[in-house]
Structure formats: C-alpha cells, structure tokens
Design a protein around this motif. Structure first.
Motif, PDB file in Angstrom:
ATOM      1  N   GLY A 522     -47.276  -1.630   6.058  1.00  8.12           N
ATOM      2  CA  GLY A 522     -48.311  -1.406   7.065  1.00  8.12           C
ATOM      3  C   GLY A 522     -48.254  -2.461   8.143  1.00  8.12           C
ATOM      4  N   HIS A 523     -49.437  -2.827   8.660  1.00  6.53           N
ATOM      5  CA  HIS A 523     -49.447  -3.789   9.772  1.00  6.53           C
ATOM      6  C   HIS A 523     -50.663  -4.705   9.761  1.00  6.53           C
ATOM      7  N   SER A 524     -51.492  -4.631   8.751  1.00  6.94           N
ATOM      8  CA  SER A 524     -52.735  -5.395   8.784  1.00  6.94           C
ATOM      9  C   SER A 524     -52.678  -6.677   7.964  1.00  6.94           C
ATOM     10  N   GLY A 525     -51.490  -7.095   7.547  1.00  7.87           N
ATOM     11  CA  GLY A 525     -51.395  -8.277   6.707  1.00  7.87           C
ATOM     12  C   GLY A 525     -50.953  -9.504   7.470  1.00  7.87           C
ATOM     13  N   LEU A 526     -49.670  -9.831   7.376  1.00  8.22           N
ATOM     14  CA  LEU A 526     -49.146 -11.037   7.998  1.00  8.22           C
ATOM     15  C   LEU A 526     -48.746 -10.753   9.447  1.00  8.22           C
ATOM     16  N   LEU A 527     -48.004 -11.694  10.049  1.00  7.21           N
ATOM     17  CA  LEU A 527     -47.678 -11.590  11.477  1.00  7.21           C
ATOM     18  C   LEU A 527     -46.171 -11.661  11.720  1.00  7.21           C
ATOM     19  N   PRO A 528     -45.362 -10.881  11.010  1.00  8.96           N
ATOM     20  CA  PRO A 528     -43.910 -10.937  11.231  1.00  8.96           C
ATOM     21  C   PRO A 528     -43.513 -10.222  12.518  1.00  8.96           C
ATOM     22  N   GLU A 529     -42.266 -10.440  12.927  1.00 10.62           N
ATOM     23  CA  GLU A 529     -41.737  -9.816  14.133  1.00 10.62           C
ATOM     24  C   GLU A 529     -41.814  -8.297  14.052  1.00 10.62           C
ATOM     25  N   SER A 530     -41.612  -7.718  12.866  1.00 10.46           N
ATOM     26  CA  SER A 530     -41.643  -6.264  12.714  1.00 10.46           C
ATOM     27  C   SER A 530     -42.997  -5.675  13.070  1.00 10.46           C
ATOM     28  N   THR A 611     -42.426 -18.204  21.213  1.00  7.73           N
ATOM     29  CA  THR A 611     -41.726 -18.626  22.417  1.00  7.73           C
ATOM     30  C   THR A 611     -40.494 -17.736  22.604  1.00  7.73           C
ATOM     31  N   ASP A 612     -39.662 -18.062  23.583  1.00  9.71           N
ATOM     32  CA  ASP A 612     -38.445 -17.275  23.796  1.00  9.71           C
ATOM     33  C   ASP A 612     -37.503 -17.330  22.601  1.00  9.71           C
ATOM     34  N   THR A 613     -37.605 -18.393  21.803  1.00  5.45           N
ATOM     35  CA  THR A 613     -36.607 -18.613  20.755  1.00  5.45           C
ATOM     36  C   THR A 613     -37.171 -18.704  19.346  1.00  5.45           C
ATOM     37  N   HIS A 614     -38.480 -18.945  19.201  1.00 10.16           N
ATOM     38  CA  HIS A 614     -39.040 -19.187  17.873  1.00 10.16           C
ATOM     39  C   HIS A 614     -40.408 -18.527  17.696  1.00 10.16           C
ATOM     40  N   ALA A 630     -36.392 -18.822  13.664  1.00  8.41           N
ATOM     41  CA  ALA A 630     -35.534 -18.718  14.848  1.00  8.41           C
ATOM     42  C   ALA A 630     -35.311 -17.234  15.117  1.00  8.41           C
ATOM     43  N   THR A 631     -36.031 -16.703  16.067  1.00  6.35           N
ATOM     44  CA  THR A 631     -36.065 -15.253  16.244  1.00  6.35           C
ATOM     45  C   THR A 631     -34.787 -14.680  16.838  1.00  6.35           C
ATOM     46  N   LYS A 632     -34.012 -15.465  17.572  1.00  2.00           N
ATOM     47  CA  LYS A 632     -32.755 -14.946  18.109  1.00  2.00           C
ATOM     48  C   LYS A 632     -31.703 -14.808  17.010  1.00  2.00           C
ATOM     49  N   GLU A 633     -31.573 -15.826  16.192  1.00  2.00           N
ATOM     50  CA  GLU A 633     -30.581 -15.796  15.119  1.00  2.00           C
ATOM     51  C   GLU A 633     -31.075 -15.013  13.906  1.00  2.00           C
ATOM     52  N   ASP A 634     -32.382 -14.923  13.746  1.00  3.02           N
ATOM     53  CA  ASP A 634     -32.969 -14.307  12.548  1.00  3.02           C
ATOM     54  C   ASP A 634     -34.106 -13.375  12.981  1.00  3.02           C
ATOM     55  N   GLN A 639     -35.669 -16.193   7.007  1.00  2.00           N
ATOM     56  CA  GLN A 639     -35.438 -17.552   6.555  1.00  2.00           C
ATOM     57  C   GLN A 639     -36.291 -18.536   7.338  1.00  2.00           C
ATOM     58  N   GLU A 640     -37.233 -19.197   6.660  1.00  2.00           N
ATOM     59  CA  GLU A 640     -38.035 -20.234   7.303  1.00  2.00           C
ATOM     60  C   GLU A 640     -37.170 -21.466   7.570  1.00  2.00           C
ATOM     61  N   LEU A 641     -37.412 -22.096   8.706  1.00  4.09           N
ATOM     62  CA  LEU A 641     -36.701 -23.325   9.054  1.00  4.09           C
ATOM     63  C   LEU A 641     -37.499 -24.537   8.582  1.00  4.09           C
ATOM     64  N   GLU A 642     -36.821 -25.442   7.931  1.00  3.02           N
ATOM     65  CA  GLU A 642     -37.457 -26.685   7.504  1.00  3.02           C
ATOM     66  C   GLU A 642     -37.120 -27.756   8.538  1.00  3.02           C
ATOM     67  N   ASP A 643     -37.814 -27.728   9.649  1.00  2.00           N
ATOM     68  CA  ASP A 643     -37.536 -28.635  10.763  1.00  2.00           C
ATOM     69  C   ASP A 643     -38.857 -29.252  11.209  1.00  2.00           C
ATOM     70  N   PRO A 644     -39.125 -30.511  10.851  1.00  2.90           N
ATOM     71  CA  PRO A 644     -40.410 -31.135  11.194  1.00  2.90           C
ATOM     72  C   PRO A 644     -40.698 -31.138  12.698  1.00  2.90           C
ATOM     73  N   ALA A 645     -39.658 -31.333  13.517  1.00  2.81           N
ATOM     74  CA  ALA A 645     -39.884 -31.363  14.966  1.00  2.81           C
ATOM     75  C   ALA A 645     -40.327 -29.996  15.468  1.00  2.81           C
ATOM     76  N   LEU A 646     -39.675 -28.956  15.005  1.00  5.83           N
ATOM     77  CA  LEU A 646     -40.076 -27.609  15.399  1.00  5.83           C
ATOM     78  C   LEU A 646     -41.463 -27.266  14.875  1.00  5.83           C
ATOM     79  N   ARG A 647     -41.748 -27.690  13.645  1.00  2.29           N
ATOM     80  CA  ARG A 647     -43.076 -27.415  13.090  1.00  2.29           C
ATOM     81  C   ARG A 647     -44.150 -28.110  13.935  1.00  2.29           C
ATOM     82  N   SER A 648     -43.896 -29.319  14.359  1.00  2.00           N
ATOM     83  CA  SER A 648     -44.850 -30.031  15.213  1.00  2.00           C
ATOM     84  C   SER A 648     -45.021 -29.314  16.547  1.00  2.00           C
ATOM     85  N   GLU A 649     -43.902 -28.785  17.087  1.00  2.00           N
ATOM     86  CA  GLU A 649     -43.999 -28.027  18.335  1.00  2.00           C
ATOM     87  C   GLU A 649     -44.888 -26.796  18.149  1.00  2.00           C
ATOM     88  N   GLY A 650     -44.692 -26.082  17.046  1.00  2.00           N
ATOM     89  CA  GLY A 650     -45.505 -24.901  16.792  1.00  2.00           C
ATOM     90  C   GLY A 650     -46.976 -25.237  16.625  1.00  2.00           C
TER      91      GLY A 650
END
Length: 689
Positions: A522-530, A611-614, A630-634, A639-650
């Motif tokens: 369905g569509h009422s749960g999480l917030l994935p790209e699909s 964003t344009d990329t994430h 990473a929405t362009k590659e994935d 696959q969740e990215l374990e990147d503290p800098a990106l997490r801080s940006e988000g």
C-alpha cells in the motif's frame, strides 16, 4: 416517521438543503412583489467566442453573506442561492427497542415553531467516517414537542449515538437580491436552475422560478419558468442583457409554489449565477490538471513484456517537460492533493484526512482562478477528495463520480473523463481551470480482462515476491495500462475539441504504491521512493518547448506556483513551493534545496527530506537513527548508508523543515465530517483509521 403534538398549518420557512456537516449558516431573505414586464430572450452562447466570468452574483448579494453553501444535484455540486446546511437539534444516545425502532422526544426548538423542515439523522457523529442515518423525513409545521420514530435503526437493545439535523422548508415566495451592478455591452447572465432532490423525496412540489432586473426602479422580467419535481439535474439558462447595456441594475431571483403560495413546499436552487462578458484582449491560458491517484513515478515509461505501460502518457511527455524526480508531500490522497491545490506542505495546510477542513483564509487553486474571471470545474471520484475538507471551494461545477457501488472497481475513469470532455467541450473557447481526479489505479485492482495481461515478475524487482503480492503488482500494472489507454483517448478528444496551444495540461499523481519490497503493501506506512516518487508532466506548447526533461528534485507544492506563472497570475502570498519555470529554462540546473514528505498517523510520525541525490528519513522520534539512501545508485532504497556526515546533513534538512512547519493562525484546519456514501467508499479503499 415524525409526529408533532399539536400540529398546525404551514407558515413561512426558509428552504433548505442538507450537506453532511454540523455547522449552520443563516441566510436572511428579502420578500418583494411580483415582477412585471417581458422576458428577455434566452440565448445560447457561441462556442467559438471567448468569454470570462465578470461577476459571481452569489458573492455580491445585498445582504452581507460571507459564504454561499454548495448544493448537490445529480452528483454535481454548485454554489446556489436557496441552499443552506441546516441546524443540529439533537445529539445523544438512543436505545433501540425489540421492534428495531428508536424514539426521539424533545422540545421543538423556538426557531422551528410553525415551520416545516426536512429531518436528517447521522449515526456516530463523533466519527468523521459517519455511518449515515435514515432517509430524510418531513417534519410538518407545528408547535409542541417533537417526537420522532426511527425504523430499522439497529439491533434490539443496541444503544446508538445519533445526531439529528433540521433544515427548514418554505411554502411561500422566496427571493434574493444582488447589489447594484453595472451592465456592460454583451453581458450575459448564466444560471442553473434545480429543485433540491432531497426535498423532492419528501413531497416538494412544482416551483415557479423568476429572475428580474431592476433598472431605475422599473422591474424587467428576464426569466419565468416552472420546474417539475421530476426535473433532473441542473438546468442551464443563458440570458442576454444587451438591452440594458450601460445601465445600473439589481438582479432579483425569486421562487414560489407553481400552484400558488401555501400550496406546497418548495426547495428552489439558483446554481452558479454569473455574469459573463467577452474576453477583452487575448484569452489567457486555460488549465487542465489531471491527477491519477496512486500512480508510481517509476511505472511511467516502464517496459513490461516488450511494451510501455504508459504509451499515451509517454507521448504526452514528449510534447512538453517531464520532471523525473517529482515527489509527493504525504503518502495519502487528502493531504497530498491539498498540497497540489494550495502550494503548501501538509504541516501548514493541516488537512491530513477527510474530516479536517482547510482554513478559509488559505486560498486554493480554483478560488484563485475564479477571482481571475476563469470558469472553474472539477470531476473527482469522491472519498479522500471530500468536499467537506474544502476541495469544492472555488468551483462553479464540482462533480463527484460515486458509481453504482463503492465496492466495484472504485475507479470510474471512463465516466470521469467523459464528464471532463463534456464540460471542456462546452467551455473550450473560454478561459477555464478544470481539475480531474481518478482512483482507477488505486487498490483494489480489477483491470478489464484485456488489460489484465501480466503474470511474471518484472525484471526490476530486487527480490522475489510472494505469489499474492506479485499478483497484486501485476494487477496494478494492468490498471496502469488501462488508465493510460483511457488518458490517451481523452487527450485525443481534447485535440478534436481544439483546446489550443495556449492550454496548460498537467499530469501527476498524489503518491505511489508499495508491494512488499519494503515489507509493506500500500502507501500509508513508511516513506520509500516507491511511495513518494510521482509523475509530473507539463505541456504548454506556447511556453514550453517539446522533449524537455528536468532531473532535479521537485515537489507537488511546486505545481500551483508554476501554473500561476504560466497563466500570468500573481504569485501566492504564502507558498511552500516555487515556480518551476527556472528549471524549464535550464533543465541541468541543480536543485539547491530538499523537498519534503511526512506521515502523521497513530502508528507513525515520519519525515522525509529528498535532495537530488539522497533521501533522508527520520522515523518516529527515538525509534531509530535517521536513514540515508543514495537514490541515484539505489533507486529502490534497498541499502541504508552508514555515513555520519550524510546523516547530519539529513538531520539538518529535516530541522529546517520543522522550523518553518508550524501553521500560522490562519492555517489551522477545523474538524468536519464526510457523508455516509463517502465514508463507505473510504472503507472500501482501505482508509479506516
């Protein structure tokens, strides 16, 4: 039935029309004498001559009425003189006896003394998805106690919550007067006549309609016509006012029982009365906004078994601009469509589910175009696009396709697009704004057999799906295939009508759909790209070159600002979005921002920044760390990215959203209710909490 002890003869009462709401709006009426004179000839406006709306008369009555209710006749809602919402006379609990009857015995309200009324009941009034009530009943004029007997009210000994609304009826002459208006050359009066069908169901009789204009104290008859109770639909009348050009006049709309005052009850409706005038200069661009509910962005152009699921929409995209990374604001119909029509994020417009109403201080698209002199129309498939939430505001014509059953198909795209075609054909020479919404792609999925052709798994699936979920995905694909064919036929009909290169046409959706790749359906749960990725295509031949593609991220809140710029309207005073014209002029322009989505439910409180990329998703506070993809590659976000800098940006993007998300005082939404038939459709669609 209703009994009144004692009873008396009918006396003056205002007419009434029921809409499922608890608010009551009192309309003060003026009684005047019968007009004299000769009726002006009723004309038919040439369809190749552009006209705009110079005055919506219901907004310019001689009494200070801030809002004219909308009445429904044969599924078409119009603002109408003679329409009000009724007044609640009882709310409480009743016990059903062993004959399955419930009895109401209350003091008759003072305002109903010697008044006849239409009685409507609503069960479970605290639930916005109300359970409906009994058929409307006639309360005769009288005094004393009001005693009601509700048959087949439920099971013996069951206690029910109920709300009872009374809507006054008239058996005498009623009238409305406009303020003084200047009559210009080639002005025409357009009005739609009807008798309230709910009043007809309890015995309202034939009604004599009269329209006059007072010029310098002399009344001139414009129209006199009798409508029988069995008359169906709104009866459109167009009246030339050329003989009064250059003069000041006051319009009067009056109705009385055709057989004489006091002979029978009447419930007259003068729907969408407007003055029209020729367009002075070049006709401004018209707008057709098409929303295909639940259409995933990545299913547009998707190849299955060697064919595109959306050949017609693909061809439409080649004629304009495709925004490849358009995102919704909320994974459900109500909130996301209100974002489309207001340019505001849900945290600002605050209309998340049916039963909440957008603030009257928040302008919506149809109101903006109506104020600019456009004709406005819409055809929707009801349910989550509930009129009670404010979606009908600003529309002169608002049709809800209910269908014969809320359980069968649920999407009625052929009927919906046929209604749109008929309306646009009648207005194609005029400036207009028309909104179309269909549930055809929404679950449950029952594509016609000739489109239910997919059996295997698509090659983009990252993992095998259980058979039931794969069957759902394939049936959904069939619905997309079928819907695309119907949209293609509709677009061809528009070309046959000759809508012109100055017409802006938009195709989009409110959200996508998930089939188990992320463990949900369905569509009422999480917030994935699909779920969050939606199509957005704009065709405007005079302003947008063909074969354009914009790959930077955009949002549904950008649609209204873009339409306003394309049609030369002033920008919104408050908007979460921005016009996309800069993107059109430079498709390679990177987006300097994130766009947002959220999901506020009992079991979820999630916010997404894209964003344009994430994509960054902050789940229910404290439940887990902010997720990064990473929405362009994935693109399926496996696959969740374990990147503290990106997490801080988000987290910074989300904090920025929250800092501006609080609605201003004018943005607070109020609670309301939806009709029983709408509630039934919502349950059938799967919206139950």
């Amino acid at each position: 039935m209703f009994a009144v002890v004692p009873s008396s003869s009918f006396s003056y009462a205002r007419d009434v029309h029921f809409l499922s709401a608890v608010s009551f709006f009192l309309i003060v009426l003026m009684l005047v004498g019968c007009p004299q004179g000769t009726a002006t000839e009723i004309t038919e406006t040439p369809k190749n001559r552009a006209r705009n709306v110079s005055l919506r008369i219901w907004e310019k009555l001689d009494k200070d009425i801030s809002w004219t209710p909308r009445c429904e006749v044969d599924d078409v809602l119009r603002p109408a003189l003679g329409c009000n919402l009724g007044k609640e006379i009882f709310r409480g609990r009743l016990t059903i006896d062993d004959q399955r009857k419930a009895y109401l015995d209350i003091e008759r309200p003072i305002w109903l003394q010697d008044q006849a009324a239409l009685i409507k009941s609503v069960r479970n009034p605290r639930n916005i998805l109300d359970d409906g009530g009994l058929p409307p009943l006639l309360l005769p004029a009288g005094r004393g106690r009001l005693q009601g007997e509700f048959e087949n009210a439920g099971q013996p000994d069951e206690e029910i919550r109920i709300k009872v609304i009374a809507l006054e009826l008239a058996s005498i002459r009623r009238s409305w007067r406009s303020r003084t208006q200047a009559i210009a050359k080639e002005n025409e009066l357009v009005v739609h006549l009807a008798v309230d069908p709910r009043a007809v169901a309890i015995g309202a009789g034939s009604t004599r309609f009269k329209i006059t204009i007072d010029i310098g104290g002399e009344e001139h008859l414009l129209l006199e016509e009798i409508l029988q109770p069995e008359s169906r639909g709104w009866q459109e009348r167009t009246i030339s006012l050329n003989r009064f050009a250059g003069q000041q006049g006051v319009f009067q709309f009056a109705a009385e029982p055709a057989a004489g005052v006091g002979a029978t009850l009447i419930a007259p409706l003068f729907g969408s009365p407007v003055l029209t005038a020729p367009v002075a200069d070049r006709k401004p661009p018209s707008v057709i906004l098409i929303s295909i509910d639940t259409l995933r962005g990545d299913f547009v152009g998707q190849i299955r078994d060697g064919r595109s699921l959306t050949e017609s929409i693909d061809e439409f995209g080649r004629q304009g601009v495709v925004f490849s990374q358009a995102m919704t604001t909320y994974p459900s119909t109500t909130a996301s469509h209100m974002s489309i029509l207001t340019g505001l994020y849900p945290s600002i417009h605050n209309v998340i589910i049916p039963g909440t109403r957008v603030s009257r201080k928040t302008p919506i698209a149809a109101e903006i175009f109506a104020q600019a002199g456009y004709f406005t129309g819409a055809v929707t498939e009801n349910a989550m696009i509930a009129r009670s939430s404010g979606f009908a505001r600003g529309f002169d014509f608002y049709r809800e396709e209910h269908g014969t059953s809320h359980q069968h198909r649920l999407g009625f795209i052929e009927d919906t697009l046929a209604t749109a075609t008929e309306w646009i054909r009648a207005h194609h020479a005029d400036p207009y704004f028309f909104f179309i919404h269909s549930y055809q792609v929404h679950s449950p999925y029952f594509p016609p057999p000739e489109y239910d052709v997919f059996t295997g798994a698509p090659d983009w699936l990252p993992k095998p799906l259980p058979a039931p979920k794969l069957r759902m995905l394939n049936a959904y694909s069939g619905e997309v295939l079928y819907t695309d064919a119907m949209v293609g036929r509709f677009l061809a009909e528009l070309e046959e009508i000759g809508i012109g290169d100055d017409t802006v046409v938009i195709i989009t959706s409110d959200h996508g759909e998930e089939f188990g790749v992320h463990r949900t359906v369905g569509h009422s749960g999480l917030l994935p790209e699909s779920v969050m990725h939606v199509p957005l295509i704009i065709r405007a031949p005079n302003q947008i070159p063909p074969n354009r593609r914009v790959d930077s991220v955009v949002s549904l809140v950008d649609i209204l600002p873009t339409i306003l710029e394309l049609t030369g309207q002033p920008p919104l005073a408050q908007s979460s979005g921005t016009s996309l014209m800069a993107r059109l002029n430079d498709p390679a322009l990177a987006s300097p921002r994130a766009v947002y989505g959220e999901n506020r439910r009992k079991t979820a409180d999630h916010i997404s920044a894209r964003t344009d990329t994430h994509r960054f998703i902050r789940y229910r506070r404290g439940s887990r760390p902010t997720a990064v993809f990473a929405t362009k590659e994935d693109p399926l976000e496996m696959q969740e990215l374990e990147d503290p800098a990106l997490r801080s940006e988000g987290e910074a993007w989300i904090a920025l959203y929250e800092s501006g998300a609080k609605p201003p005082p004018s943005g607070d939404a109020s609670k309301t209710s939806v009709p029983a038939d709408t509630a039934a459709k919502l349950r059938a669609l799967g919206y139950t909490d």
